[in-house]
Design a protein around this motif. Structure first.
Motif, PDB file in Angstrom:
ATOM      1  N   GLY A 121       0.787  -1.219   0.000  1.00 50.71           N
ATOM      2  CA  GLY A 121       0.000   0.000   0.000  1.00 50.71           C
ATOM      3  C   GLY A 121       0.820   1.270   0.000  1.00 50.71           C
ATOM      4  N   PHE A 122       2.033   1.232   0.548  1.00 51.17           N
ATOM      5  CA  PHE A 122       2.851   2.439   0.618  1.00 51.17           C
ATOM      6  C   PHE A 122       3.571   2.707  -0.704  1.00 51.17           C
ATOM      7  CE2 PHE A 122       2.313   0.996   4.951  1.00 51.17           C
ATOM      8  CZ  PHE A 122       1.920   2.150   5.586  1.00 51.17           C
ATOM      9  N   LEU A 123       3.997   1.669  -1.391  1.00 47.16           N
ATOM     10  CA  LEU A 123       4.639   1.868  -2.690  1.00 47.16           C
ATOM     11  C   LEU A 123       3.628   2.205  -3.777  1.00 47.16           C
ATOM     12  CD1 LEU A 123       7.342  -0.960  -2.733  1.00 47.16           C
ATOM     13  CD2 LEU A 123       7.656   1.478  -2.323  1.00 47.16           C
ATOM     14  N   PHE A 124       2.352   1.918  -3.545  1.00 43.49           N
ATOM     15  CA  PHE A 124       1.343   2.190  -4.572  1.00 43.49           C
ATOM     16  C   PHE A 124       1.194   3.685  -4.850  1.00 43.49           C
ATOM     17  CE2 PHE A 124      -3.059   2.898  -5.994  1.00 43.49           C
ATOM     18  CZ  PHE A 124      -3.063   2.090  -7.126  1.00 43.49           C
ATOM     19  N   ARG A 125       1.579   4.534  -3.902  1.00 44.11           N
ATOM     20  CA  ARG A 125       1.457   5.973  -4.158  1.00 44.11           C
ATOM     21  C   ARG A 125       2.325   6.397  -5.332  1.00 44.11           C
ATOM     22  NH1 ARG A 125       4.728   8.872   0.827  1.00 44.11           N
ATOM     23  NH2 ARG A 125       6.390   7.352   1.040  1.00 44.11           N
ATOM     24  N   TYR A 126       3.480   5.723  -5.524  1.00 47.42           N
ATOM     25  CA  TYR A 126       4.344   6.050  -6.662  1.00 47.42           C
ATOM     26  C   TYR A 126       3.748   5.492  -7.955  1.00 47.42           C
ATOM     27  CZ  TYR A 126       7.510   6.983  -2.808  1.00 47.42           C
ATOM     28  OH  TYR A 126       8.064   7.470  -1.645  1.00 47.42           O
ATOM     29  N   ILE A 127       3.070   4.344  -7.851  1.00 50.55           N
ATOM     30  CA  ILE A 127       2.366   3.802  -9.025  1.00 50.55           C
ATOM     31  C   ILE A 127       1.266   4.756  -9.450  1.00 50.55           C
ATOM     32  CG2 ILE A 127       0.961   1.892  -9.856  1.00 50.55           C
ATOM     33  CD1 ILE A 127       3.832   1.075  -9.458  1.00 50.55           C
ATOM     34  N   ARG A 133       9.421  -4.118  -8.914  1.00 45.82           N
ATOM     35  CA  ARG A 133       8.599  -5.326  -8.872  1.00 45.82           C
ATOM     36  C   ARG A 133       7.105  -4.982  -8.888  1.00 45.82           C
ATOM     37  NH1 ARG A 133       9.602  -9.033  -3.787  1.00 45.82           N
ATOM     38  NH2 ARG A 133       8.663  -7.188  -2.819  1.00 45.82           N
ATOM     39  N   GLU A 134       6.735  -3.898  -8.199  1.00 53.03           N
ATOM     40  CA  GLU A 134       5.338  -3.472  -8.220  1.00 53.03           C
ATOM     41  C   GLU A 134       4.937  -3.003  -9.616  1.00 53.03           C
ATOM     42  OE1 GLU A 134       3.129  -3.636  -5.430  1.00 53.03           O
ATOM     43  OE2 GLU A 134       4.827  -4.922  -4.913  1.00 53.03           O
ATOM     44  N   ALA A 135       5.845  -2.305 -10.298  1.00 47.50           N
ATOM     45  CA  ALA A 135       5.558  -1.849 -11.656  1.00 47.50           C
ATOM     46  C   ALA A 135       5.364  -3.030 -12.603  1.00 47.50           C
ATOM     47  CB  ALA A 135       6.684  -0.945 -12.152  1.00 47.50           C
ATOM     48  N   GLU A 136       6.131  -4.087 -12.408  1.00 44.80           N
ATOM     49  CA  GLU A 136       5.955  -5.280 -13.228  1.00 44.80           C
ATOM     50  C   GLU A 136       4.596  -5.923 -12.955  1.00 44.80           C
ATOM     51  OE1 GLU A 136       9.268  -7.632 -12.117  1.00 44.80           O
ATOM     52  OE2 GLU A 136      10.719  -6.515 -13.348  1.00 44.80           O
ATOM     53  N   TYR A 137       4.178  -5.941 -11.690  1.00 43.50           N
ATOM     54  CA  TYR A 137       2.888  -6.545 -11.353  1.00 43.50           C
ATOM     55  C   TYR A 137       1.741  -5.760 -11.988  1.00 43.50           C
ATOM     56  CZ  TYR A 137      -1.169  -7.982  -8.622  1.00 43.50           C
ATOM     57  OH  TYR A 137      -2.413  -8.425  -8.233  1.00 43.50           O
ATOM     58  N   PHE A 138       1.819  -4.444 -11.944  1.00 42.66           N
ATOM     59  CA  PHE A 138       0.754  -3.616 -12.512  1.00 42.66           C
ATOM     60  C   PHE A 138       0.893  -3.449 -14.023  1.00 42.66           C
ATOM     61  CE2 PHE A 138       0.467  -2.287  -8.037  1.00 42.66           C
ATOM     62  CZ  PHE A 138      -0.905  -2.383  -7.850  1.00 42.66           C
ATOM     63  N   MET A 139       1.846  -4.150 -14.628  1.00 43.76           N
ATOM     64  CA  MET A 139       2.027  -4.182 -16.084  1.00 43.76           C
ATOM     65  C   MET A 139       2.247  -2.783 -16.657  1.00 43.76           C
ATOM     66  SD  MET A 139      -0.500  -7.295 -17.302  1.00 43.76           S
ATOM     67  CE  MET A 139      -2.032  -6.493 -16.828  1.00 43.76           C
ATOM     68  N   LEU A 140       3.285  -2.126 -16.130  1.00 44.53           N
ATOM     69  CA  LEU A 140       3.669  -0.794 -16.585  1.00 44.53           C
ATOM     70  C   LEU A 140       5.096  -0.873 -17.132  1.00 44.53           C
ATOM     71  CD1 LEU A 140       2.283   1.182 -13.510  1.00 44.53           C
ATOM     72  CD2 LEU A 140       1.234   1.035 -15.780  1.00 44.53           C
ATOM     73  N   PRO A 141       5.259  -1.306 -18.385  1.00 43.10           N
ATOM     74  CA  PRO A 141       6.609  -1.551 -18.920  1.00 43.10           C
ATOM     75  C   PRO A 141       7.484  -0.309 -18.959  1.00 43.10           C
ATOM     76  CG  PRO A 141       4.952  -1.622 -20.670  1.00 43.10           C
ATOM     77  CD  PRO A 141       4.209  -1.587 -19.384  1.00 43.10           C
ATOM     78  N   GLU A 142       6.919   0.861 -19.252  1.00 45.78           N
ATOM     79  CA  GLU A 142       7.735   2.071 -19.309  1.00 45.78           C
ATOM     80  C   GLU A 142       8.262   2.436 -17.923  1.00 45.78           C
ATOM     81  OE1 GLU A 142       8.785   3.557 -21.976  1.00 45.78           O
ATOM     82  OE2 GLU A 142       7.722   2.063 -23.177  1.00 45.78           O
ATOM     83  N   LEU A 143       7.450   2.248 -16.907  1.00 48.36           N
ATOM     84  CA  LEU A 143       7.910   2.507 -15.537  1.00 48.36           C
ATOM     85  C   LEU A 143       8.972   1.503 -15.123  1.00 48.36           C
ATOM     86  CD1 LEU A 143       7.711   4.075 -12.915  1.00 48.36           C
ATOM     87  CD2 LEU A 143       5.784   2.631 -12.257  1.00 48.36           C
ATOM     88  N   VAL A 144       8.837   0.265 -15.566  1.00 50.93           N
ATOM     89  CA  VAL A 144       9.860  -0.747 -15.279  1.00 50.93           C
ATOM     90  C   VAL A 144      11.196  -0.329 -15.868  1.00 50.93           C
ATOM     91  CG1 VAL A 144      10.558  -3.138 -15.678  1.00 50.93           C
ATOM     92  CG2 VAL A 144       8.188  -2.620 -15.088  1.00 50.93           C
ATOM     93  N   LYS A 145      11.181   0.214 -17.073  1.00 52.57           N
ATOM     94  CA  LYS A 145      12.421   0.663 -17.711  1.00 52.57           C
ATOM     95  C   LYS A 145      13.033   1.829 -16.923  1.00 52.57           C
ATOM     96  CE  LYS A 145      11.058  -0.659 -22.412  1.00 52.57           C
ATOM     97  NZ  LYS A 145      10.776  -0.164 -23.789  1.00 52.57           N
TER      98      LYS A 145
END
Length: 296
Positions: free
Chosen positions: A72-78, A101-113
């Motif tokens: 829940g705390f890292l989701f603010r950045y998502i 890892r959270e970005a990969e779960y939420f399927m955000l490839p540009e954020l993963v990069k």
């Protein structure tokens, strides 16, 4: 922004099953945002969740908020990224790999990069100070400090051979040297004490065990049992007094410290009488106790 209170949401229609304002419960943290924000990145997990017509298939908590079982705390950045597709992190952000890892779960490839570590020509990590978690920091500086400490505390080591002294002080690769430092364990407790002739006191369970010390040391000793929610962005080499443990057994905390090579060097405790019962002689006492541990 994470909010603790509910906010009124517009009622959905038959053609548009989701309201304009949506409440999310992400790992126990409540977020209130607009529906266009959640569907701003086509193909993402949130886009798939909030573009479907069958709203009943989505999990909800007891108050009817959409539930997502993630950090829940890292989701603010998502959520910040979903608003404008930009990444802005605090200085010395210590949880970059977890956020990736959270970005990969939420399927955000540009954020993963954006979160992926950058490699230099020497095939090493670049100069970005936010790339690594505290456990991944280079041990060279600590190895140098420990070498100086070993030389100061063992002046006669040279008599047994210079090679053996260096190996014992730092190790063959310099990665086996453990950091020296203090960790303080504190907790508040209460107990009921009756008449002077009564020898037994009724103790209540410890509500929370607080941890004070350098962030990197605390994470090394307590690992996943350390709750960082009250100070999530603390740099690894800075001190904090806001961490606490996810369990409430002092013996378990002491065992972890002993396994990590720490030993107790000091302790102190204070007690005050909170109040006394009118019809009995029982008195309720509150106390605060601290234990200081050190590792050379």
């Amino acid at each position: 922004m994470a909010l603790a209170d509910n906010a009124g949401c517009a009622k959905p229609s038959e053609d548009f099953p989701f309201p304009e304002i949506i409440e999310l419960n992400v790992g126990g943290q409540v977020y209130i945002t607009r529906h266009p924000t959640l569907v701003s990145v086509p193909g993402s997990l949130l886009w798939e969740m909030f573009t479907q017509k069958n709203v009943r298939s989505l999990a909800r908590d007891s108050k009817g908020r959409f539930f997502v079982d993630r950090d829940g705390f890292l989701f603010r950045y998502i959520l910040d990224y979903m608003r404008d597709q930009q990444l802005v992190l605090p200085d010395h952000f210590p949880e970059r790999s977890r956020l990736q890892r959270e970005a990969e779960y939420f399927m955000l490839p540009e954020l993963v990069k954006m979160l992926a570590p950058k490699l230099s020509k020497q095939n090493s990590l670049g100069d970005d100070p936010c790339q690594s978690d505290p456990e991944e920091l280079s041990p060279n500086a600590d190895a140098t400090r420990n070498l100086s400490s070993a030389s100061a505390t063992l002046p006669s080591a040279g008599a047994g051979g210079p090679g053996g002294a260096v190996t014992a002080g730092v190790g063959a690769t310099g990665t086996d040297v453990r950091r020296a430092g203090f960790i303080t364990i504190g907790y508040r407790g209460s107990y009921t004490l009756g008449r002077d002739s009564q020898t037994d006191a009724k103790f209540r369970r410890v509500a929370r065990i607080m941890v004070c010390g350098k962030t990197s040391l605390a994470k090394e000793v307590f690992g996943d049992t350390l709750n960082e929610s009250r100070d999530p962005d603390r740099p690894p080499e800075r001190y904090t007094s806001r961490y606490y443990l996810k369990f409430t057994f002092l013996e378990q905390a002491f065992d972890k410290l002993a396994d990590a090579g720490f030993h107790m060097v000091a302790c102190n405790s204070t007690g005050t009488c909170a109040f006394a019962h009118d019809q009995t002689d029982d008195r309720i006492w509150t106390s605060y106790t601290e234990y200081v541990f050190y590792r050379e």
